[in-house]
Design a protein around this motif. Structure first.
Motif, PDB file in Angstrom:
ATOM      1  N   LEU A  12      41.874  38.433  39.946  1.00  0.00           N
ATOM      2  CA  LEU A  12      41.225  38.421  41.245  1.00  0.00           C
ATOM      3  C   LEU A  12      41.156  39.845  41.779  1.00  0.00           C
ATOM      4  CD1 LEU A  12      40.212  36.879  43.813  1.00  0.00           C
ATOM      5  CD2 LEU A  12      42.616  36.699  44.478  1.00  0.00           C
ATOM      6  N   GLN A  13      39.992  40.233  42.300  1.00  0.00           N
ATOM      7  CA  GLN A  13      39.813  41.560  42.882  1.00  0.00           C
ATOM      8  C   GLN A  13      39.688  41.430  44.396  1.00  0.00           C
ATOM      9  OE1 GLN A  13      36.372  43.632  41.423  1.00  0.00           O
ATOM     10  NE2 GLN A  13      36.447  45.126  43.058  1.00  0.00           N
ATOM     11  N   ILE A  14      40.465  42.236  45.126  1.00  0.00           N
ATOM     12  CA  ILE A  14      40.448  42.246  46.587  1.00  0.00           C
ATOM     13  C   ILE A  14      40.345  43.696  47.041  1.00  0.00           C
ATOM     14  CG2 ILE A  14      41.681  41.651  48.710  1.00  0.00           C
ATOM     15  CD1 ILE A  14      43.261  39.582  47.100  1.00  0.00           C
ATOM     16  N   THR A  15      39.498  43.965  48.031  1.00  0.00           N
ATOM     17  CA  THR A  15      39.387  45.297  48.628  1.00  0.00           C
ATOM     18  C   THR A  15      39.867  45.221  50.067  1.00  0.00           C
ATOM     19  OG1 THR A  15      37.473  45.775  47.236  1.00  0.00           O
ATOM     20  CG2 THR A  15      37.822  47.219  49.127  1.00  0.00           C
ATOM     21  N   VAL A  16      40.787  46.120  50.420  1.00  0.00           N
ATOM     22  CA  VAL A  16      41.357  46.134  51.770  1.00  0.00           C
ATOM     23  C   VAL A  16      41.433  47.571  52.279  1.00  0.00           C
ATOM     24  CG1 VAL A  16      42.748  44.050  51.463  1.00  0.00           C
ATOM     25  CG2 VAL A  16      43.738  46.252  50.961  1.00  0.00           C
ATOM     26  N   TRP A  53      43.685  44.542  41.971  1.00  0.00           N
ATOM     27  CA  TRP A  53      43.462  43.495  40.985  1.00  0.00           C
ATOM     28  C   TRP A  53      44.766  42.744  40.799  1.00  0.00           C
ATOM     29  CZ3 TRP A  53      41.400  48.349  40.536  1.00  0.00           C
ATOM     30  CH2 TRP A  53      40.016  48.431  40.401  1.00  0.00           C
ATOM     31  N   LEU A  54      44.695  41.431  40.833  1.00  0.00           N
ATOM     32  CA  LEU A  54      45.873  40.581  40.684  1.00  0.00           C
ATOM     33  C   LEU A  54      45.612  39.546  39.601  1.00  0.00           C
ATOM     34  CD1 LEU A  54      46.263  39.811  44.474  1.00  0.00           C
ATOM     35  CD2 LEU A  54      47.678  41.397  43.181  1.00  0.00           C
ATOM     36  N   ARG A  55      46.583  39.333  38.728  1.00  0.00           N
ATOM     37  CA  ARG A  55      46.496  38.225  37.768  1.00  0.00           C
ATOM     38  C   ARG A  55      47.522  37.198  38.208  1.00  0.00           C
ATOM     39  NH1 ARG A  55      46.598  40.235  32.393  1.00  0.00           N
ATOM     40  NH2 ARG A  55      44.349  40.242  32.539  1.00  0.00           N
ATOM     41  N   VAL A  56      47.017  36.053  38.641  1.00  0.00           N
ATOM     42  CA  VAL A  56      47.877  34.993  39.168  1.00  0.00           C
ATOM     43  C   VAL A  56      47.436  33.655  38.611  1.00  0.00           C
ATOM     44  CG1 VAL A  56      48.416  36.198  41.324  1.00  0.00           C
ATOM     45  CG2 VAL A  56      46.442  34.705  41.235  1.00  0.00           C
ATOM     46  N   THR A  57      48.301  32.670  38.735  1.00  0.00           N
ATOM     47  CA  THR A  57      47.926  31.320  38.333  1.00  0.00           C
ATOM     48  C   THR A  57      46.961  30.744  39.357  1.00  0.00           C
ATOM     49  OG1 THR A  57      49.759  30.311  39.507  1.00  0.00           O
ATOM     50  CG2 THR A  57      50.150  30.913  37.193  1.00  0.00           C
ATOM     51  N   GLU A  58      46.228  29.731  38.965  1.00  0.00           N
ATOM     52  CA  GLU A  58      45.228  29.146  39.853  1.00  0.00           C
ATOM     53  C   GLU A  58      45.818  28.595  41.155  1.00  0.00           C
ATOM     54  OE1 GLU A  58      41.350  26.242  39.541  1.00  0.00           O
ATOM     55  OE2 GLU A  58      42.386  26.885  37.718  1.00  0.00           O
ATOM     56  N   PRO A  59      46.935  27.851  41.126  1.00  0.00           N
ATOM     57  CA  PRO A  59      47.501  27.375  42.397  1.00  0.00           C
ATOM     58  C   PRO A  59      47.918  28.524  43.320  1.00  0.00           C
ATOM     59  CG  PRO A  59      48.487  26.204  40.546  1.00  0.00           C
ATOM     60  CD  PRO A  59      47.668  27.307  39.973  1.00  0.00           C
ATOM     61  N   GLN A  76      37.921  42.021  51.503  1.00  0.00           N
ATOM     62  CA  GLN A  76      36.747  41.543  50.778  1.00  0.00           C
ATOM     63  C   GLN A  76      37.190  41.078  49.397  1.00  0.00           C
ATOM     64  OE1 GLN A  76      34.316  45.031  50.767  1.00  0.00           O
ATOM     65  NE2 GLN A  76      33.467  44.603  52.788  1.00  0.00           N
ATOM     66  N   PHE A  77      36.786  39.863  49.055  1.00  0.00           N
ATOM     67  CA  PHE A  77      37.082  39.340  47.725  1.00  0.00           C
ATOM     68  C   PHE A  77      35.968  39.739  46.783  1.00  0.00           C
ATOM     69  CE2 PHE A  77      39.427  36.524  50.530  1.00  0.00           C
ATOM     70  CZ  PHE A  77      40.663  36.524  49.917  1.00  0.00           C
ATOM     71  N   GLY A  78      36.362  40.170  45.599  1.00  0.00           N
ATOM     72  CA  GLY A  78      35.401  40.542  44.588  1.00  0.00           C
ATOM     73  C   GLY A  78      35.405  39.533  43.455  1.00  0.00           C
ATOM     74  N   ARG A  79      35.347  40.044  42.264  1.00  0.00           N
ATOM     75  CA  ARG A  79      35.308  39.189  41.082  1.00  0.00           C
ATOM     76  C   ARG A  79      36.547  38.327  40.923  1.00  0.00           C
ATOM     77  NH1 ARG A  79      33.581  43.137  36.266  1.00  0.00           N
ATOM     78  NH2 ARG A  79      32.016  44.214  37.493  1.00  0.00           N
ATOM     79  N   MET A  80      36.317  37.187  40.315  1.00  0.00           N
ATOM     80  CA  MET A  80      37.403  36.303  39.919  1.00  0.00           C
ATOM     81  C   MET A  80      37.070  35.850  38.496  1.00  0.00           C
ATOM     82  SD  MET A  80      38.714  32.809  41.739  1.00  0.00           S
ATOM     83  CE  MET A  80      37.927  33.352  43.218  1.00  0.00           C
ATOM     84  N   VAL A  81      37.932  36.215  37.559  1.00  0.00           N
ATOM     85  CA  VAL A  81      37.659  35.952  36.155  1.00  0.00           C
ATOM     86  C   VAL A  81      38.832  35.216  35.544  1.00  0.00           C
ATOM     87  CG1 VAL A  81      37.153  37.029  33.924  1.00  0.00           C
ATOM     88  CG2 VAL A  81      36.339  38.102  36.037  1.00  0.00           C
TER      89      VAL A  81
END
Length: 83
Positions: A12-16, A53-59, A76-81
């Motif tokens: 998950l990509q987040i811009t702050v 960028w964060l790699r997390v489980t779906e829940p 702002q949320f960016g890509r989610m892969v």
């Protein structure tokens, strides 16, 4: 012995704003904990904003996104892969 199906992970990509990084990190720790396997931060726009960028489980991702929308509305949320 029990069979467990591992949860799929998402990148998950987040811009702050840079000033909000401490708040974002606290939210990540509170809502993801051990479900976080990767975090990368990169400054942009002369370090006034940060891309995370964060790699997390779906829940964990669902809980984190809800918390970020509530406490950091300018994020702002960016890509989610799926990863």
């Amino acid at each position: 012995m029990t069979d467990t199906v591992p949860c799929s992970t998402l990148l998950l990509q987040i811009t702050v704003d840079s000033a909000c990084m401490l708040d974002l990190r606290r939210l990540v720790v509170r809502h993801c904990g051990s479900m976080l396997s990767f975090m990368r931060m990169q400054p942009i726009e002369h370090a006034t904003r940060m891309v995370v960028w964060l790699r997390v489980t779906e829940p964990a991702m669902r809980a984190l996104m809800a918390a970020v929308m509530q406490y950091l509305p300018s994020a702002q949320f960016g890509r989610m892969v799926k990863s």
